[in-house]
Design an enzyme around this catalytic site. Structure first.
Site, PDB file in Angstrom:
ATOM      1  N   LYS A  85       0.820  -1.213   0.000  1.00 45.11           N
ATOM      2  CA  LYS A  85       0.000   0.000   0.000  1.00 45.11           C
ATOM      3  C   LYS A  85       0.854   1.264   0.000  1.00 45.11           C
ATOM      4  O   LYS A  85       0.531   2.239  -0.704  1.00 45.11           O
ATOM      5  CB  LYS A  85      -0.938  -0.001   1.211  1.00 45.11           C
ATOM      6  CG  LYS A  85      -2.062  -1.004   1.123  1.00 45.11           C
ATOM      7  CD  LYS A  85      -3.002  -0.887   2.316  1.00 45.11           C
ATOM      8  CE  LYS A  85      -4.145  -1.891   2.199  1.00 45.11           C
ATOM      9  NZ  LYS A  85      -5.075  -1.806   3.345  1.00 45.11           N
ATOM     10  N   CYS A 190     -12.453  -3.932  10.664  1.00 46.91           N
ATOM     11  CA  CYS A 190     -13.428  -3.668   9.601  1.00 46.91           C
ATOM     12  C   CYS A 190     -13.893  -4.968   8.960  1.00 46.91           C
ATOM     13  O   CYS A 190     -15.056  -5.097   8.568  1.00 46.91           O
ATOM     14  CB  CYS A 190     -12.806  -2.759   8.544  1.00 46.91           C
ATOM     15  SG  CYS A 190     -12.526  -1.061   9.100  1.00 46.91           S
TER      16      CYS A 190
END
Length: 257
Positions: A85, A190
């Site tokens: 990322k 999440c």
């Protein structure tokens, strides 16, 4: 420092704001922001920090892009799946604004490396990581190194953002807010609880706004960091309220041993 004609054009809508002005835009251009986490919160925060013209960005993340990230981490595309990322985020910055210096740091911050990685001429650290253990390490390190911290977090439809300056007299740090009970990494995620992409965008954008307040302190009218003022977002209501976080005299993060 003076801004070139093309930079004046790019940031004209900032410069005409009396609360920012030319001096404020120069301050943003000279700022160095460290972003911890390039995922849900970090993605929109990065977009608006880069959009504001922050001159240097250090992007820290040890994770790789997954297909499930694309619902909310809007700097990534399907072509980025499987890539680090931080690396993909730095490349996004290079495409968006080649004049911004963006450095990818592909690692997980821990007690053994945080002080080394965060040390330097840092204007503000923006923490959008997804576990309390890292958050507390970042907070304690920022306090020890006398660095301001913008902390942003969310779960499902609730979010929170605050600026902390635990190194300043009388000011709370992030550990003053959460205490020591969350040093472990077994927290909600999440993937288990779900998250609305637009909610992530709202919290991440507000984190960028809070970091900009820190950068502009003493340089523009917008520069009121509002230390220890925690903004709580309820995306279902919707509503926002403010809680003042007092300094904890027993906090081991911001009180001398």
């Amino acid at each position: 420092m003076t801004l070139s004609p093309d930079r004046l054009d790019r940031f004209a809508r900032h410069i005409v704001l009396p609360e920012v002005g030319g001096a404020g835009q120069v301050a943003l251009t000279q700022a160095h922001v460290v972003l911890v986490g390039c995922g849900g919160i970090g993605s929109p925060a990065l977009q608006y920090l880069a959009g504001a013209g922050v001159g240097r960005l250090t992007l820290i993340d040890d994770d790789t892009v997954d297909a499930s990230n694309l619902q909310r981490q809007t700097i990534f595309t399907p072509a980025d799946i499987g890539r680090p990322k931080a690396e993909a985020a730095a490349e996004w910055v290079a495409r968006f604004d080649p004049q911004i210096e963006a450095r990818a740091v592909i690692m997980r911050l821990g007690g053994d490396n945080a002080a080394r990685v965060l040390r330097g001429d840092v204007s503000v650290v923006v923490d959008g990581c997804d576990n309390f253990a890292t958050r507390l390490i970042v907070s304690d390190t920022c306090t020890a190194l006398s660095m301001p911290l913008t902390s942003a977090a969310l779960g499902r439809f609730q979010g929170q953002v605050a600026n902390f300056a635990g190194h300043l007299p009388g000011q709370a740090c992030y550990r003053c807010w959460v205490g020591d009970a969350f040093d472990a990494e077994d927290c909600d995620t999440c993937s288990a609880d779900g998250v609305l992409g637009a909610m992530v965008g709202m919290v991440g954008a507000f984190a960028a706004m809070s970091a900009i307040r820190v950068i502009l302190e003493g340089k523009a009218a917008l520069g009121d960091p509002q230390w220890g003022q925690l903004q709580l977002f309820d995306g279902l209501a919707p509503s926002m309220r403010t809680i003042g976080v007092p300094k904890d005299p027993e906090c081991r993060g911001c009180n001398p041993a």
